[in-house]
Design an enzyme around this catalytic site. Structure first.
Site, PDB file in Angstrom:
ATOM      1  N   LEU A   1       0.834  -1.210   0.000  1.00 44.14           N
ATOM      2  CA  LEU A   1       0.000   0.000   0.000  1.00 44.14           C
ATOM      3  C   LEU A   1       0.866   1.256   0.000  1.00 44.14           C
ATOM      4  O   LEU A   1       0.391   2.351   0.256  1.00 44.14           O
ATOM      5  CB  LEU A   1      -0.944   0.002   1.211  1.00 44.14           C
ATOM      6  CG  LEU A   1      -1.897  -1.187   1.295  1.00 44.14           C
ATOM      7  CD1 LEU A   1      -2.724  -1.120   2.570  1.00 44.14           C
ATOM      8  CD2 LEU A   1      -2.815  -1.240   0.080  1.00 44.14           C
TER       9      LEU A   1
ATOM     10  N   ASP B   1       4.074   5.305  -7.043  1.00 44.98           N
ATOM     11  CA  ASP B   1       3.708   5.478  -5.637  1.00 44.98           C
ATOM     12  C   ASP B   1       3.913   6.919  -5.167  1.00 44.98           C
ATOM     13  O   ASP B   1       3.068   7.488  -4.467  1.00 44.98           O
ATOM     14  CB  ASP B   1       4.524   4.517  -4.758  1.00 44.98           C
ATOM     15  CG  ASP B   1       4.320   3.063  -5.165  1.00 44.98           C
ATOM     16  OD1 ASP B   1       3.404   2.797  -5.962  1.00 44.98           O
ATOM     17  OD2 ASP B   1       5.089   2.207  -4.683  1.00 44.98           O
TER      18      ASP B   1
ATOM     19  N   TYR C   1      11.662  -7.985  -7.440  1.00 46.60           N
ATOM     20  CA  TYR C   1      11.317  -6.741  -8.138  1.00 46.60           C
ATOM     21  C   TYR C   1      12.467  -6.336  -9.066  1.00 46.60           C
ATOM     22  O   TYR C   1      12.275  -6.027 -10.234  1.00 46.60           O
ATOM     23  CB  TYR C   1      11.045  -5.640  -7.113  1.00 46.60           C
ATOM     24  CG  TYR C   1      10.445  -4.380  -7.710  1.00 46.60           C
ATOM     25  CD1 TYR C   1       9.067  -4.180  -7.724  1.00 46.60           C
ATOM     26  CD2 TYR C   1      11.257  -3.392  -8.271  1.00 46.60           C
ATOM     27  CE1 TYR C   1       8.512  -3.037  -8.274  1.00 46.60           C
ATOM     28  CE2 TYR C   1      10.719  -2.251  -8.819  1.00 46.60           C
ATOM     29  CZ  TYR C   1       9.335  -2.076  -8.811  1.00 46.60           C
ATOM     30  OH  TYR C   1       8.805  -0.933  -9.363  1.00 46.60           O
TER      31      TYR C   1
HETATM   32  C1  GLA Z   1       5.987  -0.969  -6.218  1.00 49.20           C
HETATM   33  C2  GLA Z   1       6.807   0.127  -6.887  1.00 49.20           C
HETATM   34  C3  GLA Z   1       5.985   0.844  -7.961  1.00 49.20           C
HETATM   35  C4  GLA Z   1       5.337  -0.145  -8.931  1.00 49.20           C
HETATM   36  C5  GLA Z   1       4.615  -1.247  -8.168  1.00 49.20           C
HETATM   37  C6  GLA Z   1       4.091  -2.334  -9.070  1.00 49.20           C
HETATM   38  O1  GLA Z   1       4.933  -0.401  -5.488  1.00 49.20           O
HETATM   39  O2  GLA Z   1       7.254   1.068  -5.941  1.00 49.20           O
HETATM   40  O3  GLA Z   1       6.811   1.763  -8.650  1.00 49.20           O
HETATM   41  O4  GLA Z   1       6.283  -0.668  -9.812  1.00 49.20           O
HETATM   42  O5  GLA Z   1       5.444  -1.850  -7.196  1.00 49.20           O
HETATM   43  O6  GLA Z   1       3.107  -1.867  -9.917  1.00 49.20           O
END
Ligand code: GLA
Length: 363
Positions: free
Chosen positions: A108, A153, A202
């Site tokens: 979140l 985000d 990631y």
């Molecule tokens: C994390 C990253 C975002 C985005 C999401 C996946 O929240 O901080 O930049 O890549 O994952 O959509």
């Protein structure tokens, strides 16, 4: 005298991992937020106090530019402070008290909420362009925290709007407000799962996407990012199967964001729900960022009457699902999903309504 600065967390409705591929995302800012209270200091220090952890850290302003990451919560405000300095802003002595209602590790965006609220508190009276604020906080996360994230985000934490989702074009960095149909509630379900894997996976996904772009570019030099790639490119270029699946998620997910926005304009909840599920299946099998708990929550949700669709939201490997639910079915949805998840995993998931809220500001 003290001043308070607030920056929200977010739920992403659709468009996952598309931001660092310069595509489209559709998040909403939440009413859960990080609040940083600033009082002036006099001793040439920035003192940070995290109320929720009851931890304090103290840095001389003159040392900030030299600090190295310590792999703890202070990296976010310190990383932001370094970026502010290198962008020509002033850091004055101050005490910052931090309190957040965004649950950590739940997808979140508690980090962006902390970065943006810290930046505003450190800036005090100095003005900053909102887009510059979002980009500066993203740079802090990439360069200091070491997480190669996209812009979503930090952007939504700055530009969030009450009563609307925000369609962000991560290439032009422009946004468009998207009104959501009134007869659907957005309900998040927190699996309470936090996977250690999340940040290394990631990074792998970011690299895999770069490999796809490299390969496509050899045949189609006009493709600068996966934003520009089409299914036809993916058919014509010989990509290793894993790279093909990663790229296919991004290409189809970008298309789904645009289709979802169109469906929302028609108030077509059935189609919006379908796109949620298609997005989830793509994350599950092509991008491989889901986990058994989250898949269970999605499968269980779509079997509950009054649910239009469900998908994982955020970076992946745990965190929350987001569900589109008929308002009169919300109570039953909540009871059913809690019971099913508890029976299967012996954990009580947290269920909450997502109310689109305003972006960062002084309160
Ligand atoms: C994390 C990253 C975002 C985005 C999401 C996946 O929240 O901080 O930049 O890549 O994952 O959509």
């Amino acid at each position: 005298m003290s001043r308070e600065f607030r920056a929200p967390g977010r739920v992403n409705l659709i468009g996952e991992h598309t931001d660092y591929n310069l595509g489209f995302v559709l998040p909403i800012a939440l009413d859960m937020a990080c609040v940083v209270t600033r009082t002036e200091g006099s001793d040439g220090h920035i003192s940070l106090h995290a109320l929720d952890r009851d931890e304090t850290a103290d840095f001389a302003v003159s040392e900030i530019a030299l600090l190295k990451p310590m792999h703890r919560w202070t990296d976010y405000p310190v990383g932001v402070a370094q970026q502010l300095l290198s962008s020509g802003f002033r850091i004055d002595a101050a005490k910052l008290e931090i309190h957040s209602t965004v649950p950590e590790g739940s997808g979140l965006s508690s980090s962006a909420a902390l970065e943006v609220s810290s930046a505003l508190a450190l800036l005090g009276d100095q003005r900053i362009d909102p887009l510059e604020l979002a980009k500066l906080c993203q740079r802090a996360e990439i360069e200091f925290v070491g997480m190669p994230c996209g812009i979503m985000d930090q952007y939504i934490s700055v530009f969030g709007k009450a009563n609307a989702a925000v369609r962000i074009d991560c290439l032009s960095l422009e946004y468009q407000l998207v009104e959501l149909p009134e007869n659907a509630a957005i309900i998040a379900v927190n699996s309470m799962v936090k996977h250690e894997l999340a940040s290394s996976a990631y990074r792998d996904r970011v690299e895999e996407c770069a490999m796809a772009v490299d390969a496509i570019q050899r045949q189609y030099p006009e493709v600068k990012s996966l934003r520009d790639a089409t299914m036809e490119h993916l058919e014509k270029v010989k990509l290793p199967n894993l790279i093909l699946r990663r790229a296919r998620h991004i290409v189809t997910e970008n298309a789904r964001v645009l289709l979802f926005v169109k469906a929302a304009a028609r108030r077509d909840l059935a189609r919006m729900g379908e796109l949620f599920v298609e997005s989830h299946v793509s994350m599950q099998h092509d991008y491989e960022i889901s986990c058994p708990e989250i898949d269970f929550l999605v499968d269980a949700a779509v079997g509950i009457p009054g649910v239009y669709g469900a998908r994982m939201t955020g970076g992946g490997f745990g965190g929350c699902t987001v569900n589109l639910v008929r308002p009169d079915a919300v109570k039953r949805f909540e009871e059913s999903i809690i019971a099913a998840y508890q029976e299967r995993f012996s954990v009580i998931p947290k269920v909450f309504a997502c109310v689109p809220s305003e972006g960062a500001r002084e309160i």
